[in-house]
Design a protein around this motif. Structure first.
Motif, PDB file in Angstrom:
ATOM      1  N   ASN A  77      -7.835   0.937   6.712  1.00 36.24           N
ATOM      2  CA  ASN A  77      -7.070   2.148   7.032  1.00 36.24           C
ATOM      3  C   ASN A  77      -6.390   2.104   8.403  1.00 36.24           C
ATOM      4  O   ASN A  77      -5.237   2.538   8.524  1.00 36.24           O
ATOM      5  CB  ASN A  77      -7.934   3.399   6.899  1.00 36.24           C
ATOM      6  CG  ASN A  77      -7.821   4.007   5.525  1.00 36.24           C
ATOM      7  OD1 ASN A  77      -6.799   3.875   4.849  1.00 36.24           O
ATOM      8  ND2 ASN A  77      -8.864   4.679   5.087  1.00 36.24           N
ATOM      9  N   ASP A  78      -7.052   1.600   9.428  1.00 41.62           N
ATOM     10  CA  ASP A  78      -6.419   1.546  10.750  1.00 41.62           C
ATOM     11  C   ASP A  78      -5.213   0.612  10.746  1.00 41.62           C
ATOM     12  O   ASP A  78      -4.183   0.920  11.352  1.00 41.62           O
ATOM     13  CB  ASP A  78      -7.417   1.121  11.824  1.00 41.62           C
ATOM     14  CG  ASP A  78      -8.466   2.192  12.111  1.00 41.62           C
ATOM     15  OD1 ASP A  78      -8.240   3.380  11.758  1.00 41.62           O
ATOM     16  OD2 ASP A  78      -9.515   1.840  12.687  1.00 41.62           O
ATOM     17  N   VAL A  89      -0.607   9.421   7.906  1.00 42.68           N
ATOM     18  CA  VAL A  89      -1.781   8.791   8.523  1.00 42.68           C
ATOM     19  C   VAL A  89      -2.905   9.809   8.724  1.00 42.68           C
ATOM     20  O   VAL A  89      -3.875   9.536   9.412  1.00 42.68           O
ATOM     21  CB  VAL A  89      -1.425   8.061   9.847  1.00 42.68           C
ATOM     22  CG1 VAL A  89      -0.451   6.926   9.578  1.00 42.68           C
ATOM     23  CG2 VAL A  89      -0.887   9.018  10.877  1.00 42.68           C
ATOM     24  N   ASP A 122      -7.911   0.938  -5.720  1.00 45.76           N
ATOM     25  CA  ASP A 122      -8.355   1.593  -4.493  1.00 45.76           C
ATOM     26  C   ASP A 122      -8.227   0.604  -3.345  1.00 45.76           C
ATOM     27  O   ASP A 122      -8.559  -0.575  -3.488  1.00 45.76           O
ATOM     28  CB  ASP A 122      -9.804   2.055  -4.618  1.00 45.76           C
ATOM     29  CG  ASP A 122      -9.951   3.260  -5.533  1.00 45.76           C
ATOM     30  OD1 ASP A 122      -9.032   4.099  -5.551  1.00 45.76           O
ATOM     31  OD2 ASP A 122     -10.979   3.356  -6.219  1.00 45.76           O
ATOM     32  N   THR A 181      -5.266   6.330  -0.463  1.00 48.09           N
ATOM     33  CA  THR A 181      -4.546   5.070  -0.257  1.00 48.09           C
ATOM     34  C   THR A 181      -4.794   4.145  -1.439  1.00 48.09           C
ATOM     35  O   THR A 181      -5.938   3.932  -1.835  1.00 48.09           O
ATOM     36  CB  THR A 181      -5.022   4.372   1.037  1.00 48.09           C
ATOM     37  OG1 THR A 181      -4.886   5.271   2.136  1.00 48.09           O
ATOM     38  CG2 THR A 181      -4.200   3.116   1.305  1.00 48.09           C
ATOM     39  N   GLN A 212     -11.183   0.754   2.423  1.00 51.97           N
ATOM     40  CA  GLN A 212     -11.124   1.759   3.487  1.00 51.97           C
ATOM     41  C   GLN A 212     -11.202   1.135   4.875  1.00 51.97           C
ATOM     42  O   GLN A 212     -10.748   1.742   5.855  1.00 51.97           O
ATOM     43  CB  GLN A 212     -12.233   2.794   3.300  1.00 51.97           C
ATOM     44  CG  GLN A 212     -12.084   3.631   2.033  1.00 51.97           C
ATOM     45  CD  GLN A 212     -10.798   4.435   2.001  1.00 51.97           C
ATOM     46  OE1 GLN A 212     -10.513   5.179   2.920  1.00 51.97           O
ATOM     47  NE2 GLN A 212     -10.006   4.261   0.955  1.00 51.97           N
ATOM     48  N   GLU A 213     -11.722  -0.057   4.974  1.00 51.89           N
ATOM     49  CA  GLU A 213     -11.789  -0.731   6.265  1.00 51.89           C
ATOM     50  C   GLU A 213     -10.411  -1.164   6.755  1.00 51.89           C
ATOM     51  O   GLU A 213     -10.262  -1.526   7.924  1.00 51.89           O
ATOM     52  CB  GLU A 213     -12.739  -1.913   6.189  1.00 51.89           C
ATOM     53  CG  GLU A 213     -14.162  -1.443   5.903  1.00 51.89           C
ATOM     54  CD  GLU A 213     -15.213  -2.451   6.297  1.00 51.89           C
ATOM     55  OE1 GLU A 213     -14.887  -3.433   6.975  1.00 51.89           O
ATOM     56  OE2 GLU A 213     -16.365  -2.217   5.932  1.00 51.89           O
ATOM     57  N   ARG A 234      -5.118   9.203   4.134  1.00 49.66           N
ATOM     58  CA  ARG A 234      -5.935   7.986   4.191  1.00 49.66           C
ATOM     59  C   ARG A 234      -6.912   7.928   3.016  1.00 49.66           C
ATOM     60  O   ARG A 234      -7.180   6.857   2.474  1.00 49.66           O
ATOM     61  CB  ARG A 234      -6.711   7.932   5.503  1.00 49.66           C
ATOM     62  CG  ARG A 234      -5.867   7.561   6.682  1.00 49.66           C
ATOM     63  CD  ARG A 234      -6.627   7.708   7.985  1.00 49.66           C
ATOM     64  NE  ARG A 234      -7.753   6.801   8.094  1.00 49.66           N
ATOM     65  CZ  ARG A 234      -7.930   5.931   9.080  1.00 49.66           C
ATOM     66  NH1 ARG A 234      -7.059   5.855  10.068  1.00 49.66           N
ATOM     67  NH2 ARG A 234      -8.990   5.160   9.105  1.00 49.66           N
ATOM     68  N   ARG A 266       0.396   5.785  -0.046  1.00 46.57           N
ATOM     69  CA  ARG A 266      -0.519   6.908   0.173  1.00 46.57           C
ATOM     70  C   ARG A 266       0.094   8.178  -0.388  1.00 46.57           C
ATOM     71  O   ARG A 266       1.300   8.374  -0.345  1.00 46.57           O
ATOM     72  CB  ARG A 266      -0.766   7.109   1.666  1.00 46.57           C
ATOM     73  CG  ARG A 266      -1.668   6.064   2.254  1.00 46.57           C
ATOM     74  CD  ARG A 266      -1.906   6.311   3.712  1.00 46.57           C
ATOM     75  NE  ARG A 266      -2.986   5.451   4.201  1.00 46.57           N
ATOM     76  CZ  ARG A 266      -3.223   5.255   5.478  1.00 46.57           C
ATOM     77  NH1 ARG A 266      -2.495   5.860   6.406  1.00 46.57           N
ATOM     78  NH2 ARG A 266      -4.215   4.471   5.838  1.00 46.57           N
ATOM     79  N   ILE A 304      -3.411  -0.130   8.075  1.00 47.97           N
ATOM     80  CA  ILE A 304      -2.384   0.516   7.253  1.00 47.97           C
ATOM     81  C   ILE A 304      -1.702   1.613   8.068  1.00 47.97           C
ATOM     82  O   ILE A 304      -0.469   1.742   8.034  1.00 47.97           O
ATOM     83  CB  ILE A 304      -2.988   1.049   5.935  1.00 47.97           C
ATOM     84  CG1 ILE A 304      -3.472  -0.130   5.070  1.00 47.97           C
ATOM     85  CG2 ILE A 304      -1.978   1.905   5.175  1.00 47.97           C
ATOM     86  CD1 ILE A 304      -4.315   0.262   3.871  1.00 47.97           C
ATOM     87  N   ASP A 305      -2.479   2.389   8.833  1.00 49.40           N
ATOM     88  CA  ASP A 305      -1.890   3.398   9.733  1.00 49.40           C
ATOM     89  C   ASP A 305      -0.872   2.739  10.669  1.00 49.40           C
ATOM     90  O   ASP A 305       0.239   3.244  10.849  1.00 49.40           O
ATOM     91  CB  ASP A 305      -2.958   4.060  10.610  1.00 49.40           C
ATOM     92  CG  ASP A 305      -3.830   5.056   9.873  1.00 49.40           C
ATOM     93  OD1 ASP A 305      -3.578   5.349   8.686  1.00 49.40           O
ATOM     94  OD2 ASP A 305      -4.794   5.534  10.507  1.00 49.40           O
ATOM     95  N   TYR A 359       0.827  -1.206   0.000  1.00 54.06           N
ATOM     96  CA  TYR A 359       0.000   0.000   0.000  1.00 54.06           C
ATOM     97  C   TYR A 359       0.859   1.252   0.000  1.00 54.06           C
ATOM     98  O   TYR A 359       1.918   1.287   0.633  1.00 54.06           O
ATOM     99  CB  TYR A 359      -0.912   0.026   1.240  1.00 54.06           C
ATOM    100  CG  TYR A 359      -1.926  -1.081   1.224  1.00 54.06           C
ATOM    101  CD1 TYR A 359      -3.149  -0.919   0.589  1.00 54.06           C
ATOM    102  CD2 TYR A 359      -1.643  -2.300   1.824  1.00 54.06           C
ATOM    103  CE1 TYR A 359      -4.070  -1.946   0.553  1.00 54.06           C
ATOM    104  CE2 TYR A 359      -2.567  -3.338   1.799  1.00 54.06           C
ATOM    105  CZ  TYR A 359      -3.772  -3.158   1.160  1.00 54.06           C
ATOM    106  OH  TYR A 359      -4.683  -4.174   1.123  1.00 54.06           O
TER     107      TYR A 359
END
Length: 125
Positions: A87-88, A110, A81, A118, A84-85, A115, A47, A90-91, A45
């Motif tokens: 994202n935490d 982050v 893409d 991403t 989005q679920e 975000r 960003r 990936i952060d 991933y």
């Protein structure tokens, strides 16, 4: 669909930085931009720190293809893409990998803006 090899995943994930170039309207590659990359399982991933308005990101969204270089791997990719679920997670991957940088720098990747920009890198054969 082509998959990353374990060697490619390991080498790219271990690299501090990744060079990414999306396609321009004429089909040529844009000038590469240096960004950070993280791995979650068998996926990579990236960003756009400047969000969805950054030039390389717009090119990635409009044309869907480009090229990356990192860890000795030079590969054509398709930009997908990210879910989005994730994202935490990936952060957390960004925070863990780049924890040796000042928090203010890591915070830029982050942020809500990053975000929202991403992408998952999918290798092309």
């Amino acid at each position: 669909m082509t998959a990353w090899t374990n060697d490619e995943l390991d080498r790219i994930a271990a690299a501090e930085e990744l060079q990414i170039a999306s396609l321009r309207g004429d089909g040529e590659l844009r000038r590469p931009v240096t960004i950070w990359v993280v791995r979650l399982g068998d996926d990579l991933y990236v960003r756009a720190v400047n969000g969805r308005d950054g030039a390389w990101f717009r090119g990635a969204q409009e044309r869907g293809r480009g090229r990356i270089q990192a860890g000795g791997v030079d590969k054509g990719v398709t930009f997908a893409d990210a879910d989005q679920e994730l994202n935490d997670r990936i952060d957390a991957a960004y925070r863990a990998k780049y924890r040796h940088y000042p928090e203010s720098i890591v915070d830029s990747v982050v942020s809500g803006q990053a975000r929202a920009a991403t992408l998952r890198l999918v290798p092309r054969s």
